[in-house]
Design a protein around this motif. Structure first.
Motif, PDB file in Angstrom:
ATOM      1  N   ASP A 162     -41.873  12.645  62.379  1.00  0.00           N
ATOM      2  CA  ASP A 162     -41.949  12.755  60.920  1.00  0.00           C
ATOM      3  C   ASP A 162     -43.084  11.888  60.374  1.00  0.00           C
ATOM      4  N   TYR A 189     -46.349  13.145  58.313  1.00  0.00           N
ATOM      5  CA  TYR A 189     -46.706  12.568  57.022  1.00  0.00           C
ATOM      6  C   TYR A 189     -48.156  12.064  57.024  1.00  0.00           C
ATOM      7  N   THR A 228     -50.790  14.594  56.257  1.00  0.00           N
ATOM      8  CA  THR A 228     -50.779  15.323  54.984  1.00  0.00           C
ATOM      9  C   THR A 228     -51.948  14.958  54.092  1.00  0.00           C
ATOM     10  N   TYR A 261     -52.127   6.713  51.561  1.00  0.00           N
ATOM     11  CA  TYR A 261     -51.518   5.791  52.506  1.00  0.00           C
ATOM     12  C   TYR A 261     -52.508   4.651  52.724  1.00  0.00           C
ATOM     13  N   THR A 308     -43.479   5.725  50.333  1.00  0.00           N
ATOM     14  CA  THR A 308     -43.322   6.364  51.634  1.00  0.00           C
ATOM     15  C   THR A 308     -43.728   5.460  52.784  1.00  0.00           C
ATOM     16  N   TRP A 309     -42.989   5.552  53.854  1.00  0.00           N
ATOM     17  CA  TRP A 309     -43.298   4.964  55.150  1.00  0.00           C
ATOM     18  C   TRP A 309     -43.801   3.530  55.060  1.00  0.00           C
TER      19      TRP A 309
END
Length: 160
Positions: free
Chosen positions: A35, A39, A42, A46, A81-82
């Motif tokens: 996953d 991500y 994408t 980040y 996210t993440w």
């Protein structure tokens, strides 16, 4: 010296995976690696936190990736996210730095959108200390004894 840089797969993918692996199995499960890789591919915003010697050039900071995190606009909210901080660097303010940076970005780019994060019970308190409110908990969501905690941060612009 710490530099926040945009993520570039060719330069940072292996280092981000190392961050992830340093947190397995305590905070993530091994199958989540797929996953994370999806991500990262994408192109969503980040960032990596790179620690360099003090004399490193600002234009080309090469050093050690010690943390990483991103965000995404999802319908009517911003999702954090993440969030990854190397396990050996927990408690040193890196998570706070990345979270505050992303909250500032969200306020600048999406001033009226709430910010949400999905995490586990192991890190929910960290976000609550930063002003996030717990919305929901789902037991054993990520893995046995690793619950989903959905938290939300309301930007000041949204409360006016």
């Amino acid at each position: 010296m710490l530099h926040l840089l945009p993520y570039h797969a060719a330069t940072h993918e292996a280092a981000v995976l190392a961050l992830f692996h340093s947190n397995v199995p305590r905070y993530f499960t091994a199958p989540e690696e797929a996953d994370l890789l999806r991500y990262l591919r994408t192109g969503l915003p980040y960032f990596v936190a790179v620690e360099t010697p003090d004399e490193a050039a600002e234009e080309d900071p090469t050093g050690t990736v010690v943390a990483a995190a991103g965000y995404a606009l999802d319908d009517d909210q911003v999702d954090l996210t993440w969030d990854l901080v190397h396990a050996g660097r927990h408690g040193q303010g890196l998570g706070r730095l990345l979270t505050e940076f992303r909250l500032q970005e969200a306020a600048r780019l999406f001033p009226h959108q709430p910010v949400q994060v999905e995490t586990s019970q192991l890190t929910a308190g960290f976000y609550q200390k930063l002003g996030f409110r717990l919305l929901e908990t789902q037991p054993d969501y990520w893995a046995p004894d690793l619950d989903l905690c959905r938290l939300q941060y309301e930007p000041l612009a949204a409360t006016r």
